[in-house]
Scaffold this active site. Structure first.
Site, PDB file in Angstrom:
ATOM      1  N   SER A  18       0.796  -1.241   0.000  1.00 19.46           N
ATOM      2  CA  SER A  18       0.000   0.000   0.000  1.00 19.46           C
ATOM      3  C   SER A  18       0.819   1.278   0.000  1.00 19.46           C
ATOM      4  O   SER A  18       0.285   2.340  -0.306  1.00 19.46           O
ATOM      5  CB  SER A  18      -0.924   0.026   1.212  1.00 19.46           C
ATOM      6  OG  SER A  18      -2.192  -0.434   0.846  1.00 19.46           O
ATOM      7  N   LYS A  72       0.629   3.224  -3.033  1.00 17.18           N
ATOM      8  CA  LYS A  72      -0.561   4.023  -3.360  1.00 17.18           C
ATOM      9  C   LYS A  72      -0.235   5.519  -3.350  1.00 17.18           C
ATOM     10  O   LYS A  72      -0.837   6.302  -4.083  1.00 17.18           O
ATOM     11  CB  LYS A  72      -1.692   3.735  -2.361  1.00 17.18           C
ATOM     12  CG  LYS A  72      -2.289   2.338  -2.516  1.00 17.18           C
ATOM     13  CD  LYS A  72      -3.215   1.977  -1.375  1.00 17.18           C
ATOM     14  CE  LYS A  72      -3.780   0.576  -1.564  1.00 17.18           C
ATOM     15  NZ  LYS A  72      -4.390   0.017  -0.355  1.00 17.18           N
ATOM     16  N   TYR A  89      -2.480  -1.942 -10.610  1.00 15.60           N
ATOM     17  CA  TYR A  89      -2.471  -1.871  -9.140  1.00 15.60           C
ATOM     18  C   TYR A  89      -1.622  -3.011  -8.547  1.00 15.60           C
ATOM     19  O   TYR A  89      -0.791  -2.781  -7.664  1.00 15.60           O
ATOM     20  CB  TYR A  89      -3.928  -1.924  -8.637  1.00 15.60           C
ATOM     21  CG  TYR A  89      -4.034  -2.117  -7.152  1.00 15.60           C
ATOM     22  CD1 TYR A  89      -3.717  -1.072  -6.284  1.00 15.60           C
ATOM     23  CD2 TYR A  89      -4.421  -3.336  -6.607  1.00 15.60           C
ATOM     24  CE1 TYR A  89      -3.789  -1.251  -4.901  1.00 15.60           C
ATOM     25  CE2 TYR A  89      -4.502  -3.520  -5.241  1.00 15.60           C
ATOM     26  CZ  TYR A  89      -4.184  -2.471  -4.395  1.00 15.60           C
ATOM     27  OH  TYR A  89      -4.243  -2.656  -3.032  1.00 15.60           O
ATOM     28  N   TYR A 122      -4.670   2.874   7.336  1.00 19.12           N
ATOM     29  CA  TYR A 122      -5.934   2.125   7.297  1.00 19.12           C
ATOM     30  C   TYR A 122      -6.883   2.637   8.381  1.00 19.12           C
ATOM     31  O   TYR A 122      -6.896   3.826   8.676  1.00 19.12           O
ATOM     32  CB  TYR A 122      -5.699   0.612   7.469  1.00 19.12           C
ATOM     33  CG  TYR A 122      -4.580   0.051   6.634  1.00 19.12           C
ATOM     34  CD1 TYR A 122      -4.562   0.210   5.264  1.00 19.12           C
ATOM     35  CD2 TYR A 122      -3.542  -0.659   7.220  1.00 19.12           C
ATOM     36  CE1 TYR A 122      -3.544  -0.341   4.492  1.00 19.12           C
ATOM     37  CE2 TYR A 122      -2.522  -1.214   6.463  1.00 19.12           C
ATOM     38  CZ  TYR A 122      -2.521  -1.041   5.100  1.00 19.12           C
ATOM     39  OH  TYR A 122      -1.529  -1.568   4.345  1.00 19.12           O
ATOM     40  N   VAL A 152       1.042  -3.953   3.628  1.00 16.75           N
ATOM     41  CA  VAL A 152       0.965  -5.286   4.248  1.00 16.75           C
ATOM     42  C   VAL A 152       2.242  -6.114   4.014  1.00 16.75           C
ATOM     43  O   VAL A 152       2.363  -7.209   4.551  1.00 16.75           O
ATOM     44  CB  VAL A 152      -0.290  -6.073   3.796  1.00 16.75           C
ATOM     45  CG1 VAL A 152      -1.565  -5.404   4.276  1.00 16.75           C
ATOM     46  CG2 VAL A 152      -0.307  -6.299   2.295  1.00 16.75           C
TER      47      VAL A 152
HETATM   48  N1  GLU Z   1      -1.739  -5.423  -2.625  1.00 14.07           N
HETATM   49  C1  GLU Z   1      -2.367  -5.418  -1.340  1.00 14.07           C
HETATM   50  C2  GLU Z   1      -3.851  -5.679  -1.473  1.00 14.07           C
HETATM   51  O1  GLU Z   1      -4.405  -5.326  -2.476  1.00 14.07           O
HETATM   52  C3  GLU Z   1      -2.112  -4.097  -0.710  1.00 14.07           C
HETATM   53  C4  GLU Z   1      -2.728  -3.979   0.629  1.00 14.07           C
HETATM   54  C5  GLU Z   1      -2.001  -3.121   1.580  1.00 14.07           C
HETATM   55  O2  GLU Z   1      -0.784  -3.071   1.653  1.00 14.07           O
HETATM   56  O3  GLU Z   1      -2.731  -2.485   2.333  1.00 14.07           O
HETATM   57  O4  GLU Z   1      -4.480  -6.203  -0.639  1.00 14.07           O
END
Ligand code: GLU
Length: 327
Positions: free
Chosen positions: A72, A75, A198, A250, A268
């Site tokens: 994430s 992002k 993504y 989160y 994660v």
């Molecule tokens: N690629 C992970 C997913 O889509 C990223 C989630 C994350 O790091 O929060 O669940």
């Protein structure tokens, strides 16, 4: 001056070591992510951190050389890229700027609240802005890697192919969100293309030194600490750091803002990066995660550093224990 600086660096190095020692006994409280099968292979005992300072210092400790996937954390880079390529108006016609209070991979508000994801730091939001990048570029993954390399100060930035394939095969929840958003007109490109970009960006490899460099770029208002080049325009820096502060951890973002008090983003894969305004970039790596998907060890290292070094944006000299029971 050189002597004074080196005394400061020694003190910082010692504080960083103390932070890792403080966190180490508690990392067993978490578990590595397993819903992406390749991530389940991570070593839960790993713990590393890096601090890069605005005056050119770089202090690394523990498993700092270990590469892991950004997940994430990517992002934030996708958001920067989307804002650069497609512009503010387009991006925020597809995604909001409000925290959700839901888990990072929740689909529920896409159906019950609005078909537009609430912010770019949740999976649905990152898939929506991946769609903006696809519409605005013929080679969005190439552009992402080029930008990520500059932000991280690393030439050979690349994707972990095994993690990418694992996400590609297991990411049905993300795929569902992409199809739902495509059906509702949020995604203006093929749903598979958006989710594929993504998955690729989440699978970008980095270590804590790379992420501390990136965090320092943002802490420095967009300027690279190594080349002096302005990599991110100030209006984009403001948006990205604000969203990191309000939504970057989160559904643990509020608690993190109170305890650490800096814009941060977790993934994660076990990484966390935080920006200490005008002072330093900090990154941690510890793959065992708490129930909200944030690295247990990383949170403790950052909270320790925030307290000891007075990095909290809103100050307040409060001392917390490792058990996380005090806000
Ligand atoms: N690629 C992970 C997913 O889509 C990223 C989630 C994350 O790091 O929060 O669940």
């Amino acid at each position: 001056m050189a002597e004074r600086l080196s005394a400061e660096q020694t003190l910082l190095e010692q504080t960083l070591r103390e932070a890792l020692d403080f966190a180490r006994p508690h990392i067993g409280a978490g578990t590595v992510a397993s819903y992406i099968p390749e991530l389940a292979k991570a070593n839960a005992a790993h713990l590393g951190a890096c601090i890069m300072t605005a005056d050119g210092g770089c202090l690394c400790s523990g498993d700092w050389q270990h590469d892991f996937t950004m997940q994430s954390i990517s992002k934030t880079i996708t958001l920067i890229l989307a804002l650069k390529l497609a512009g503010r108006e387009k991006v925020f016609s597809k995604v909001g700027v409000e925290p959700t209070g839901d888990t990072f991979n929740s689909i529920v508000k896409l159906e019950t609240k609005t078909h537009f994801p609430l912010n770019p730091m949740i999976n649905a939001g990152a898939i929506a802005i991946s769609g903006c990048c696809i519409r605005a570029s013929v080679n969005p993954h190439g552009e992402f890697l080029k930008l990520a390399g500059k932000l991280c100060g690393r030439q050979n930035i690349e994707m972990d192919n095994a993690v990418y394939l694992s996400e590609h095969n297991a990411g049905m929840r993300n795929r569902s969100m992409a199809y739902l958003m495509h059906g509702e007109g949020v995604l203006e490109c093929d749903a598979e293309a958006a989710v594929d970009l993504y998955f690729k960006t989440c699978s970008t490899l980095a270590n804590v030194r790379d992420l501390a460099h990136y965090a320092l770029v943002l802490a420095n208002n967009g300027k690279s600490p190594t080349t002096g080049e302005v990599l991110v325009e100030d209006w984009i820096v403001r948006i990205v750091k604000t969203l990191m502060l309000t939504c970057g951890m989160y559904d643990g973002s509020g608690e993190f803002a109170i305890r650490a008090g800096m814009p941060g983003k977790s993934g994660v894969g076990g990484g966390i990066m935080v920006c200490a305004e005008n002072k330093m970039g900090i990154a941690t790596f510890a793959p065992a995660l708490n129930s909200k998907g944030n690295s247990s060890g990383g949170l403790l290292v950052i909270e320790y550093l925030s307290q000891k070094l007075g990095l909290h944006l809103f100050s307040g000299n409060v001392h917390y224990g490792a058990e996380g029971n005090a806000l």
